[in-house]
Write an enzyme that holds these catalytic residues in place. Sequence first.
Site, PDB file in Angstrom:
ATOM      1  NE  ARG A 125      -3.374   2.517   2.416  1.00  0.00           N
ATOM      2  CZ  ARG A 125      -3.394   3.373   3.430  1.00  0.00           C
ATOM      3  NH1 ARG A 125      -2.925   3.017   4.632  1.00  0.00           N
ATOM      4  NH2 ARG A 125      -3.878   4.573   3.284  1.00  0.00           N
ATOM      5  CG  HIS A 169      -1.269   8.911   3.116  1.00  0.00           C
ATOM      6  ND1 HIS A 169      -1.312   7.559   3.359  1.00  0.00           N
ATOM      7  CD2 HIS A 169      -1.009   9.481   4.320  1.00  0.00           C
ATOM      8  CE1 HIS A 169      -1.082   7.320   4.647  1.00  0.00           C
ATOM      9  NE2 HIS A 169      -0.881   8.473   5.254  1.00  0.00           N
ATOM     10  CD  GLU A 214      -5.141   7.476   9.658  1.00  0.00           C
ATOM     11  OE1 GLU A 214      -4.670   8.551  10.055  1.00  0.00           O
ATOM     12  OE2 GLU A 214      -4.875   6.394  10.185  1.00  0.00           O
ATOM     13  CG  ASN A 339      -5.462   3.308   8.236  1.00  0.00           C
ATOM     14  OD1 ASN A 339      -5.584   2.381   7.448  1.00  0.00           O
ATOM     15  ND2 ASN A 339      -4.960   4.484   7.906  1.00  0.00           N
ATOM     16  CE1 TYR A 341      -0.449   2.599  13.541  1.00  0.00           C
ATOM     17  CE2 TYR A 341      -2.470   3.529  12.650  1.00  0.00           C
ATOM     18  CZ  TYR A 341      -1.148   3.147  12.474  1.00  0.00           C
ATOM     19  OH  TYR A 341      -0.544   3.295  11.258  1.00  0.00           O
TER      20      TYR A 341
HETATM   21  C1  FCB Z   1      -1.586   7.028  10.554  1.00  0.00           C
HETATM   22  C2  FCB Z   1      -1.210   7.631   9.218  1.00  0.00           C
HETATM   23  C3  FCB Z   1       0.178   7.230   8.759  1.00  0.00           C
HETATM   24  C4  FCB Z   1       1.161   7.197   9.906  1.00  0.00           C
HETATM   25  C5  FCB Z   1       0.622   6.365  11.046  1.00  0.00           C
HETATM   26  C6  FCB Z   1       1.570   6.243  12.228  1.00  0.00           C
HETATM   27  O1  FCB Z   1      -2.522   7.852  11.177  1.00  0.00           O
HETATM   28  O2  FCB Z   1      -2.118   7.229   8.234  1.00  0.00           O
HETATM   29  O3  FCB Z   1       0.555   8.115   7.739  1.00  0.00           O
HETATM   30  O4  FCB Z   1       1.471   8.471  10.288  1.00  0.00           O
HETATM   31  O5  FCB Z   1      -0.586   6.927  11.518  1.00  0.00           O
END
Ligand code: FCB
Length: 503
Positions: A125, A169, A214, A339, A341
Site C-alpha cells: 500500500r 494521503h 484517514e 487503520n 492502532y
Molecule cells: C496514521 C497515518 C500514517 C502514519 C501512522 C503512524 O494515522 O495514516 O501516515 O502516520 O498513523
Amino acid sequence: MRLTRRKFVQSVLGAGAAASLPGLFSGCSGSSKASTAASAGAPAQFSASREITFPKGFFWGTATAAYQIEGAWNEDGKGESIWDHFAHTAGKIKNGETGDMACDSYHRWREDIALMRAMNLNSYRFSISWPRVQPSGSGAANAKGFDYYSRLVDALLEAHIRPFVTLYHWDLPQALDDAGGWLNRDTADRFAEYVQLVARTLGDRVSDWMLFNEPSVFTYSGYLEGSHAPGHKSILDFLRATHVVNLAQGAGFRALKAARPAARVGTAFNMSACEPATNSDEDNLAAERAHAITNVWFVEPPLRGRYPDAFTFLPETAMGIKSGDMEKTRAALDFIGINLYYRTIASAPGALERAAHAQEWLYPVNMAGGQQGPKTDFNWEVWPKAIYDMVLRITRDYNRPVIEITESGCSYGDAPDASGVVRDARRIAYHREYLAAVARSIADGADVRGYHVWTLMDNFEWADGFGQRFGLAYTDFKTQKRTIKDSGRWYAKVAVENRVGPG
Ligand code: FCB
C-alpha cells in the site's frame, strides 16, 4: 501526531473545551505511566500461543505514504504540496525536520521492493503524490511524475506484489490550498479530475484503490487542531472540510469507476473502538457519539447518504450542506479499509463541565486513551481487542463488507546493536497479538482480506519528524541504509507460511 491533539486544544480553548471537541477522535491522552502488564507487548487478550492460520490468498503487506518516504520534493517538475509548505514553515515540525529527503524512495524504490521481496510480501500500500503527477492540481499531467509510479507499479507486479494505491494521503497541491483547499467545494471536482487522470494512466495495471487516507485525521489535525497542514484552527473550518471531503469521496468514486469499471475502490478509514467509561446511559451515548465522529463520519455518507448522530444537532449551515449534496456523497465502496492502532474511552461530561464550556452543547463527549495496556513510544496503548471489536462492528453494521486492514503498527525506537541486529521483540509481540485478534474476527464471521503493517521502513512521521520509528526495517537517515529488523524477519515467515506460529 495524535498525542499532541489534546494538549494543543487544551492550550487554546481550556481543558473543558478540549474535552468537548469532536476531534479527540483518537483519544490518546493521559499519562505515560508504564503498564503493569509483564509482557513487552500486549496483554494476552487473544491466545497467540497456538498456531493461527489465515484464509488462502490473504494479503500480507506494508503501508507507506508519498510524503513520508519519497523525498525529491521539487524534482522532475513536481509541484509544491501543502506538506512541503507546512514543513518549510518554522516551528511546525519537531526539530525543524522536513520530508524534503525522507527515505529518498523516489530514487531508492528498487531497494524498497527488495525489502518487500525479502519479507515475502504480496501487497504494497503506497500513495501517489498529487502534485508530482499534476503539479498545480488542475490541468495537464506531469509525465515524469507518472513515469516514476509507472516504473514502481511494473516492478511490483514483476515481484508478484499487489500495488494497492492510495490516491490522497494528505499532500494536496499548494495551488489548490491557495484557492481554499478542502474548504472550497471546487476541490471535490479537482479531486475527481485528478483521480480520473491517475486511473487512465495506471488503471491498466492497478485494480485496487483507496480514495483517501484517514479523512477524519487530516480534516481534524489540518483544520481544527492545526498540527498538520494546512494548519487552520477553526471548528467551522473543520466541519466544512469534512463535508467537502465527503463530496470528493463520492465524486472521486464515480470518476474512477467511469474510467475503470472493474476497479475495486475503497478508503482507508482511521478507526478506534470506542468504549463507554462506565455502564451509565450517558456514557453509552457518549461512546456512540464518539464512534460516529471517529469511525463512520466518512462511511455513513457513501453507504447510506447521511451523517451519523455525533452532535446534538447537525450543523448543516456551518458545514455548507446544500440540497442534493447527500446524494452526491453516496458511493458503493467495494471494501472498507481500516487503520487501527488503539481504542478510545468515552464519557459524558458532567453538568458543571457542560455549563462552563459552550461547545459541549454541540458535542457532549470526553474522549481519552485506555490506560491498561502497555504504551508504545508514541504513548499509544497496545490493545489488540480494539481491532477485533472494530472489525466485528463494521461487519455487523454494514452487512459483512469486504475489509482490508490498511494500517496497524507501533513505534519503538530499537536501533541496531553492536552486531547490526535490531532486536525489536515488542513489535513482534504487537503484531502477533493484533493478528490473533484479526484471525478471531475472521473466525467469527468477518470478511478480512489483508493486513498491512504500518510501515515498511522508519520514515517521516508528520509533525513528529523522524522521532517515531514504526518500520519493519530500520532507516539510517544519514546514510539511507535500510536494515530489516527482527520483526521484519518474523513477518517474512508469517507471510510465506500464511500463519502466525505459536509464540
Ligand atoms: C496514521 C497515518 C500514517 C502514519 C501512522 C503512524 O494515522 O495514516 O501516515 O502516520 O498513523
